[in-house]
Each structure stands twice: as structure tokens, then as C-alpha cells.
Scaffold this motif. Structure first.
Motif, short mmCIF file in Angstrom:
data_model
loop_
_atom_site.label_atom_id
_atom_site.label_comp_id
_atom_site.label_asym_id
_atom_site.label_seq_id
_atom_site.Cartn_x
_atom_site.Cartn_y
_atom_site.Cartn_z
N ALA A 178 0.08 21.20 -1.67
CA ALA A 178 -1.39 21.08 -1.64
C ALA A 178 -1.98 21.98 -0.56
O ALA A 178 -3.03 22.62 -0.76
CB ALA A 178 -1.78 19.64 -1.41
N ALA A 179 -1.34 22.05 0.60
CA ALA A 179 -1.84 22.90 1.69
C ALA A 179 -1.80 24.36 1.29
O ALA A 179 -2.72 25.13 1.58
CB ALA A 179 -1.01 22.66 2.95
N LEU A 180 -0.73 24.77 0.62
CA LEU A 180 -0.63 26.16 0.17
C LEU A 180 -1.69 26.49 -0.86
O LEU A 180 -2.27 27.60 -0.87
CB LEU A 180 0.78 26.41 -0.41
CG LEU A 180 1.92 26.47 0.60
CD1 LEU A 180 3.26 26.53 -0.13
CD2 LEU A 180 1.76 27.67 1.53
N LEU A 236 6.14 14.84 1.55
CA LEU A 236 6.02 16.03 2.38
C LEU A 236 5.96 17.29 1.52
O LEU A 236 5.19 18.22 1.81
CB LEU A 236 7.20 16.12 3.36
CG LEU A 236 7.23 15.06 4.46
CD1 LEU A 236 8.52 15.17 5.27
CD2 LEU A 236 6.02 15.20 5.38
N SER A 237 6.77 17.31 0.46
CA SER A 237 6.77 18.46 -0.44
C SER A 237 5.43 18.62 -1.13
O SER A 237 4.86 19.72 -1.22
CB SER A 237 7.90 18.32 -1.47
OG SER A 237 7.87 19.37 -2.40
N GLN A 238 4.90 17.51 -1.62
CA GLN A 238 3.60 17.56 -2.30
C GLN A 238 2.48 17.94 -1.35
O GLN A 238 1.55 18.68 -1.72
CB GLN A 238 3.31 16.19 -2.95
CG GLN A 238 4.23 15.86 -4.11
CD GLN A 238 4.04 14.45 -4.64
OE1 GLN A 238 3.43 13.61 -3.97
NE2 GLN A 238 4.58 14.18 -5.83
N THR A 239 2.56 17.45 -0.11
CA THR A 239 1.56 17.81 0.89
C THR A 239 1.60 19.30 1.19
O THR A 239 0.57 19.97 1.33
CB THR A 239 1.79 17.01 2.18
OG1 THR A 239 1.74 15.62 1.89
CG2 THR A 239 0.74 17.35 3.25
N GLY A 240 2.82 19.84 1.30
CA GLY A 240 2.96 21.27 1.56
C GLY A 240 2.40 22.12 0.43
O GLY A 240 1.73 23.14 0.67
#
Length: 237
Positions: A220-222, A214-218
């Protein structure tokens, strides 16, 4: 924490209770060991009384047998007065309370262990109470005329000591069982306490992997959102 601390208190009480029961077993085994020597002495006295009852012995020989008989009675008295456990007299005829508990009022049990007195006036115990009195007239001295009376009393005393040892053996088994139960319950409650306090490593590892994704996905989204914002600003200019 309330549950874990309560279980920890139970475990502490159970561990000491197991030790209490083991100490009680030690007391009873000390008494049993001493009584086994008393039985050996009584068996020797039986030989002497049987010998003295035989008319082929002269007065000097009977007197020698009586001397050994007196020494046997004295030694039995010494065993009774000097045998101790942790500084306390073993053959005191008073109850020794062995306390076993899980730390709660409903989980407490007191075992009252009484070892009868051992003196020349009371050797062994019977179902009726006290043992044989070897200070009584007719059995205090070994003579050719009273040898058969002495022999009868000795046989009774051996039976009474055997009865006493049987009772002690039963009490030893009872205390061993109590100690084993306390130890087993202590182990189980320790496991239950650990389940409350300890980390569930399987669940924690799974959660860590999930939160890492979830942290990595966030992140990447940023990283994708920042260039878009810059493009919008350029259009506004």
C-alpha cells in the motif's frame, strides 16, 4: 538437530529395552508354567506314597503304585530336558542376561536371571541350593517299607519348587517394572524430540498473519509513493 538426534537414539534404545525385558518375562513365565506341572506331578506322587505306606495293600498293588511313581519321575526329567524358550533350554542353571538401556553408559542395567536345573536328581531349588535328589537310595523306588521316606522327600520337593516359583515370580515383577519404565521414558522422550523437530503451529500462524499485514502495508505504501513521484516529475518538467 544434535539434541533431536540424541533423543531419537535414546528412544530407539528404550523401545528395544522394553522388548528385551518382555522377552525375559516370557522366559521366566515358561519356566513357571513348567514348574506348575511339576507340582501337579509331585502331588500325585504324594498320593501314591501315602497309599503305599498303608499296610492294607498287597505287593502287586504297591508295585503298580511304584510303576506310576517311576513314570512321574521320568516325566519330571523330561520336562526339565525338553522345556525351551526360543530354542534355548530353560532349566539350564546358567544365567540369562536381560539388558535394559537408554543408550547411555550410565543408563544401562543388566538383569541376570538364573533358573535352576530340573532333573530327577534335582527337583526344585531351596535357599541352600539344589533341590531334592530322587535318584538317591531310599527314594528312587516306592515300596511299602520306604514309602514314608519317599513321602518326606516329596513334601520337601514341593516346598522347594514353591520357593523356586516364588523367586521366578519376583523376577517377573522386576522385569515388568523395568519394561514399563522403559516404555514410559520412551514416550516422554519421543514427545521431547517432537517439541524440538515439529513446527509450533500457533506461533507459525501468528507470524504468518503478522508478516502478511506487513507485506500488505508495504504494498500500500508503494502504491501511494508511485503517484507522488510522478507529480514531482511533472513539476520538474
Amino acid at each position: 538437530m544434535a539434541l533431536a538426534d540424541g533423543l531419537h537414539a535414546n528412544v530407539a534404545a528404550l523401545r528395544q529395552s522394553a522388548q528385551n525385558a518382555s522377552s525375559g518375562v516370557g522366559l521366566l513365565q515358561t519356566a513357571d508354567g513348567a514348574l506348575s506341572q511339576v507340582t501337579n506331578l509331585l502331588n500325585r506322587a504324594v498320593t501314591l506314597a501315602t497309599e503305599a505306606a498303608n499296610g492294607t495293600l498287597n505287593s502287586s498293588q504297591v508295585s503298580s503304585a511304584n510303576q506310576e511313581y517311576q513314570n512321574i519321575l521320568t516325566e519330571i526329567g523330561n520336562i526339565g530336558s525338553t522345556t525351551n524358550f526360543n530354542g534355548n533350554s530353560v532349566f539350564s542353571a546358567t544365567a540369562t542376561n536381560v539388558f535394559v538401556s537408554d543408550g547411555t553408559a550410565s543408563g544401562a542395567t543388566t538383569f541376570s536371571e538364573t533358573i535352576g536345573a530340573l532333573t530327577t536328581a534335582s527337583v526344585g531349588t531351596s535357599s541352600a541350593g539344589a533341590g531334592v535328589d530322587f535318584t538317591a537310595v531310599g527314594v528312587a523306588t516306592l515300596s511299602s517299607g520306604m514309602a514314608q521316606n519317599v513321602l518326606t522327600s516329596l513334601t520337601t520337593a514341593i516346598q522347594d519348587v514353591a520357593y523356586q516359583r516364588g523367586t521366578i515370580g519376583a523376577n517377573i515383577n522386576q522385569l515388568n517394572a523395568a519394561s514399563n519404565v522403559a516404555s514410559a521414558e520412551s514416550v516422554n522422550l519421543t514427545s521431547a524430540e517432537n517439541n524440538v523437530r515439529a513446527t509450533n503451529y500457533g506461533q507459525a500462524t501468528s507470524d504468518m498473519a503478522k508478516f502478511k499485514v506487513l507485506s500488505q502495508t508495504g504494498i500500500a505504501a508503494l502504491s501511494q509513493a508511485n503517484p507522488v513521484q510522478q507529480d514531482v516529475l511533472k513539476l520538474l518538467q
